[in-house]
Design an enzyme around this catalytic site. Structure first.
Site, PDB file in Angstrom:
ATOM      1  CD  GLU A 321       1.150  -6.218   2.965  1.00  0.00           C
ATOM      2  OE1 GLU A 321      -0.014  -6.537   3.255  1.00  0.00           O
ATOM      3  OE2 GLU A 321       1.515  -5.027   2.808  1.00  0.00           O
ATOM      4  CG  HIS A 322       1.925  -7.034  -1.401  1.00  0.00           C
ATOM      5  ND1 HIS A 322       1.636  -6.053  -0.469  1.00  0.00           N
ATOM      6  CD2 HIS A 322       0.807  -7.798  -1.519  1.00  0.00           C
ATOM      7  CE1 HIS A 322       0.390  -6.219  -0.037  1.00  0.00           C
ATOM      8  NE2 HIS A 322      -0.132  -7.266  -0.651  1.00  0.00           N
TER       9      HIS A 322
END
Length: 427
Positions: A321-322
């Site tokens: 996601e990050h």
């Protein structure tokens, strides 16, 4: 956090160690959400009042937050926080305005004109979780692009009592109607409509397992959703130049989201990995949510890669996601990074900046979905339509091509739609 040397693993072991923790969206959650869906469908507002009292412990006499309540909440926001929210709003607006679509209008061949036109989604619903740490920043991330896209109606649901910060930010961003409704029932109310709640075309926003299951269910019917959701996660690529205190803080800032969060460090330097592990323990002692963080760290990993090239391969396979890159020349890795929701380059680009105020959107695909889904942006609040217009001459020049293809697919009516027009042309 367990430290693993990547080259010591077999291919089977590599696949296993980068698997996410199993999501607890079992039959019990599905059955509970099914019951909520049926209740809201048959009983409308009455179900919403009952479920609010049952799950939130609040007995409401109305579902819509009044203008007076919003004004009172706004007056309680400190000047310092107002200024911070307005600065974040300015940056997020600037980045999302730059995403506005350019209209495409081409003459493909003589007399054949093709276009792409964009229209906003008419009515959108935003879901903002409540709890001890209300996510007013998510209001910015959802309401700002909805407004820029030109959505005609923007509504918001959040469980009562709704925090002053959420009410202020929603009003600042132009949200028209705010409902004091939380949980799966809020999703179904927006998807189906009730006496008080407007039916929307698309639902945005994060939530717990019940909200996620409700969104999954409505997406199978006539209401769109933003993207599949799962526990939050971060992967950090770091070399010997990285500051272990910085790396530790980035891992911890993601782990504090919840016990089901996962954080991954891919380091090319064993010394850095050891120093980061020590820094995690030092910083962890200072955090109020240390117990939650420790649970997240239990299923998190430190991988030792032989090179930055291998670190990139691991990251692309995990598809975080990050993705934070703390290396000597972080930007040089960007062309090789294929799968991530949002990328943070360099020592002074912590995830916190993107979560709040750099301008990018913090609503991101998780659980490996970054291989196929994008971060939330302006395009998610609109839809594209294609247009074609042919002159008689353009039609005639393309007619035989279409007739031959239609005949090959045995679609006689398609061919006839061309033939009857050809017969009436005098050119």
């Amino acid at each position: 956090m367990q430290t693993i040397i990547w080259n010591h693993l077999s291919e089977t072991e590599k696949r296993k160690v980068i698997m996410r923790p199993v999501q607890q969206n079992g039959k019990n959650i599905q059955q509970a959400v099914n019951a909520i869906r049926e209740n809201v469908a048959y009983n409308g507002d009455r179900a919403l009042f009952e479920l609010c009292e049952k799950f939130d412990g609040v007995k409401l006499d109305k579902l819509i937050v009044s203008a007076d309540e919003i004004q009172a909440a706004s007056s309680r926001i400190s000047v310092k926080l107002r200024n911070a929210i307005e600065q974040a709003k300015t940056n997020i607006e600037a980045f999302h305005k730059a995403q506005q679509n350019q209209e495409i209008d081409l003459e493909i061949q003589e007399g054949v004109r093709c276009q792409v036109v964009t229209r906003p989604i008419s009515c959108v619903g935003l879901y903002i979780p409540g709890g001890s740490a209300p996510l007013f920043s998510t209001v910015l991330m959802l309401a700002i692009p909805a407004k820029i896209a030109g959505c005609k109606k923007i509504v918001l649901c959040s469980p009562p009592p709704i925090s002053d910060e959420i009410l202020y930010t929603a009003h600042l961003c132009g949200v028209e109607t705010i409902y004091a409704i939380g949980g799966a029932q809020a999703v179904f109310a927006m998807a189906q409509g009730t006496e008080s709640v407007a039916k929307v075309d698309k639902i945005f926003g994060p939530g717990n397992a019940f909200v996620t299951e409700a969104k999954r269910q409505v997406a199978q019917n006539s209401t769109a959703i933003d993207m599949p959701a799962g526990p939050s996660e971060v992967l950090v690529i770091a070399d010997e130049s990285a500051d272990p205190e910085f790396v530790a803080s980035d891992l911890l800032s993601q782990a504090e989201h919840g016990a089901d969060s996962q954080v991954i460090l891919v380091a090319t330097c064993e010394t850095l990995a050891k120093e980061t592990a020590l820094a995690i323990e030092r910083q962890l002692a200072l955090l109020p949510r240390a117990e939650t963080v420790r649970k997240a760290l239990n299923h998190s990993r430190i991988f030792i890669a032989e090179s930055l090239e291998q670190a990139v391969e691991i990251s692309n396979e995990y598809a975080p996601e990050h993705l934070i890159v703390q290396t000597k020349n972080a930007r040089k890795l960007l062309p090789y990074l294929d799968n991530a929701g949002s990328i943070f380059l360099g020592a002074y680009s912590p995830e916190s900046m993107g979560d709040y105020a750099s301008g990018t959107n913090h609503v991101l695909p998780t659980y490996g979905y970054t291989k196929t889904y994008s971060s939330l942006g302006l395009a998610d609040f609109s839809k594209r339509m294609t247009v074609q217009e042919l002159t008689p001459k353009g039609f005639k020049n393309l007619a035989e091509t279409v007739e031959v293809m239609a005949e090959a697919e045995q679609l006689a009516a398609h061919k006839m739609a061309v033939s009857v027009r050809l017969a009436k042309l005098n050119i």
